[in-house]
Write an enzyme that holds these catalytic residues in place. Structure first.
Site, PDB file in Angstrom:
ATOM      1  N   HIS A 167       9.593   3.237  -4.658  1.00 57.50           N
ATOM      2  CA  HIS A 167       9.957   3.620  -6.035  1.00 57.50           C
ATOM      3  C   HIS A 167      10.701   4.959  -6.095  1.00 57.50           C
ATOM      4  CE1 HIS A 167       7.822   0.192  -7.500  1.00 57.50           C
ATOM      5  NE2 HIS A 167       6.640   0.632  -7.118  1.00 57.50           N
ATOM      6  N   HIS A 203       5.927  -5.098  -6.590  1.00 63.84           N
ATOM      7  CA  HIS A 203       6.783  -4.413  -7.567  1.00 63.84           C
ATOM      8  C   HIS A 203       8.224  -4.308  -7.072  1.00 63.84           C
ATOM      9  CE1 HIS A 203       2.644  -2.728  -8.110  1.00 63.84           C
ATOM     10  NE2 HIS A 203       2.925  -2.949  -9.388  1.00 63.84           N
ATOM     11  N   ASP A 290       0.079  -5.881  -2.183  1.00 61.81           N
ATOM     12  CA  ASP A 290      -0.394  -6.050  -3.570  1.00 61.81           C
ATOM     13  C   ASP A 290      -0.009  -7.403  -4.165  1.00 61.81           C
ATOM     14  OD1 ASP A 290       2.246  -5.118  -3.508  1.00 61.81           O
ATOM     15  OD2 ASP A 290       1.891  -3.415  -4.849  1.00 61.81           O
TER      16      ASP A 290
HETATM   17  C1  SP5 Z   1       3.995   1.296  -4.278  1.00 59.37           C
HETATM   18  C2  SP5 Z   1       3.457   0.628  -5.491  1.00 59.37           C
HETATM   19  O1  SP5 Z   1       2.896  -0.467  -5.394  1.00 59.37           O
HETATM   20  N1  SP5 Z   1       3.573   1.281  -6.636  1.00 59.37           N
HETATM   21  C3  SP5 Z   1       3.111   0.703  -7.827  1.00 59.37           C
HETATM   22  C4  SP5 Z   1       3.148   1.683  -8.925  1.00 59.37           C
HETATM   23  C5  SP5 Z   1       2.879   1.011 -10.217  1.00 59.37           C
HETATM   24  N2  SP5 Z   1       1.715   1.466 -10.840  1.00 59.37           N
HETATM   25  C6  SP5 Z   1       1.729   1.217 -12.229  1.00 59.37           C
HETATM   26  C7  SP5 Z   1       0.370   1.171 -12.747  1.00 59.37           C
HETATM   27  C8  SP5 Z   1       0.348   0.793 -14.174  1.00 59.37           C
HETATM   28  C9  SP5 Z   1      -1.024   0.830 -14.743  1.00 59.37           C
HETATM   29  N3  SP5 Z   1      -2.046   0.348 -13.881  1.00 59.37           N
HETATM   30  C10 SP5 Z   1      -3.133  -0.231 -14.587  1.00 59.37           C
HETATM   31  C11 SP5 Z   1      -4.174  -0.784 -13.650  1.00 59.37           C
HETATM   32  C12 SP5 Z   1      -5.210  -1.514 -14.458  1.00 59.37           C
HETATM   33  N4  SP5 Z   1      -6.220  -2.069 -13.586  1.00 59.37           N
HETATM   34 ZN    ZN Z   2       3.598  -2.413  -5.391  1.00 61.80          ZN
END
Ligand code: SP5
Ligand code: ZN
Length: 347
Positions: A167, A203, A290
């Protein structure tokens, strides 16, 4: 023999919390992620661990990043107290809160708090006093992996990077990422010729796409959850195909939430076919674990045997290949998922 590149320096970066929809939750991108994979793989027969001890140079970093961004990251992280107007929070991390929006005055000034918002695109990449060292060594792990690929002694090279990198763009950080490890590795591998990046994180690899958008010699492919519904929301759509000098060197395959192994395997084949038309001489695979069905934060349905299948499909390209760790938040499962990917690659 599998070469596992690892540095314990990642443990210096351990932010306390993530702000998510009005709630604070434990920061999912935690040291245990990398340590679990390390402990799972390092003991296995045929795995050689390499721990780099000399960090990547500033010059190497600015092959893919803006000088101002790199200077800012190092300066703020290593002089944290100096730049905060009041005592640092007890947990020791600065979280960006204010961002220059469009039509707003968008100028880089001397204020380090201002720079924090300027160089950041979300609230998920806080900076503490160990963040620079951890990010620098994560980048070094990726570069060391690329060098090992060039040496050609191993049958598989896995760069166990943490914090992740995909990212992080040319001049921005976010999404738990500070320096783009995979982009740095691809930059090192250019000496072989064209490089293809196939990002299998859940992502979109928005930072990597940003870095190589106009580069006709690096193919940047990413399969990921549809950004209509999923982070990072503003990129990763199928109509993003590269800048005017590099049309079709970017390829995105957005997939619906809930995508299972069957549909994912199809998409992997489509991506590999697309990448092959680019005739690359080397491959970088940003690996997000993920996509696993039991990931606590993501919404795909891959199972263990899907990782074996993906590894095998990648191996069939027959290219010098570097795996670079990105996401994966089911800490207990991470090591086994990485093992399955490598198992398929070596089968
Ligand atoms: C490297 C990578 O996988 N980065 C991912 C970053 C995205 N994170 C965004 C999270 C948004 C809110 N998360 C809520 C989790 C609820 N269990
Ligand atoms: Zn990711």
């Amino acid at each position: 023999m599998i070469q596992l590149i690892y540095s314990s320096q990642h443990q210096l970066h351990d932010p306390p919390t993530e702000y998510a929809q009005g709630d604070m939750m434990p920061y999912p991108e935690m040291p245990a992620r990398a340590d679990q994979i390390y402990q799972h793989l390092a003991g296995q027969a045929g795995v050689e661990v390499i721990e780099p001890d000399t960090p990547l140079s500033f010059e190497a970093l600015i092959a893919v990043h803006d000088e101002g961004l790199v200077e800012f990251l190092q300066e703020i992280s290593t002089n944290l107290e100096q730049y905060w107007h009041s005592p640092l929070p007890e947990h020791g991390y600065l979280y960006p809160e204010v961002f220059p929006a469009r039509r707003h005055m968008n100028r880089l000034r001397d204020s380090m708090v201002g720079q924090l918002g300027y160089y950041t695109f979300d609230v998920f990449a806080p900076i503490g006093k160990g963040t620079w060292q951890a990010a620098l060594y994560s980048a070094t792990v990726a570069d060391t992996g690329a060098i090992q690929v060039l040496e050609g002694q191993a049958s598989a090279v896995y760069a166990l990077c943490r914090p992740p990198g995909h990212h992080a763009g040319y001049d921005f950080v976010g999404g738990y990422c500070y320096l783009n490890n995979a982009a740095l590795a691809a930059s090192r591998l250019r000496q072989l010729g064209r490089v293809a990046i196939i990002d299998i994180d859940y992502h979109h690899g928005n930072g990597t796409q940003h870095i190589f958008w106009d580069d006709p010699d690096i193919f940047t492919g990413s399969l990921h959850a549809d950004p209509t519904f999923e982070y990072p929301y503003y990129s990763g759509f199928a109509d993003e195909i590269g800048g005017s000098d590099a049309i079709h060197a970017t390829h995105n395959i957005p997939l619906p939430l809930g995508t299972d192994g069957g549909a994912y395997r199809q998409a992997v084949h489509e991506m590999i076919e697309k990448a092959a038309t680019f005739q690359p001489s080397a491959l970088v695979i940003p690996v997000g674990l993920d996509t696993f069905a039991d990931d606590p934060n993501c919404h795909f349905g891959l199972q263990l045997d899907d990782y074996v299948y993906i590894g095998k499909a990648i191996a069939e390209m027959g290219l010098p290949t570097l795996f670079v760790q990105e996401g994966g938040y089911n800490v207990e499962a991470n090591g086994l998922l990485a093992e399955k990917l490598l198992e398929g690659f070596l089968s």
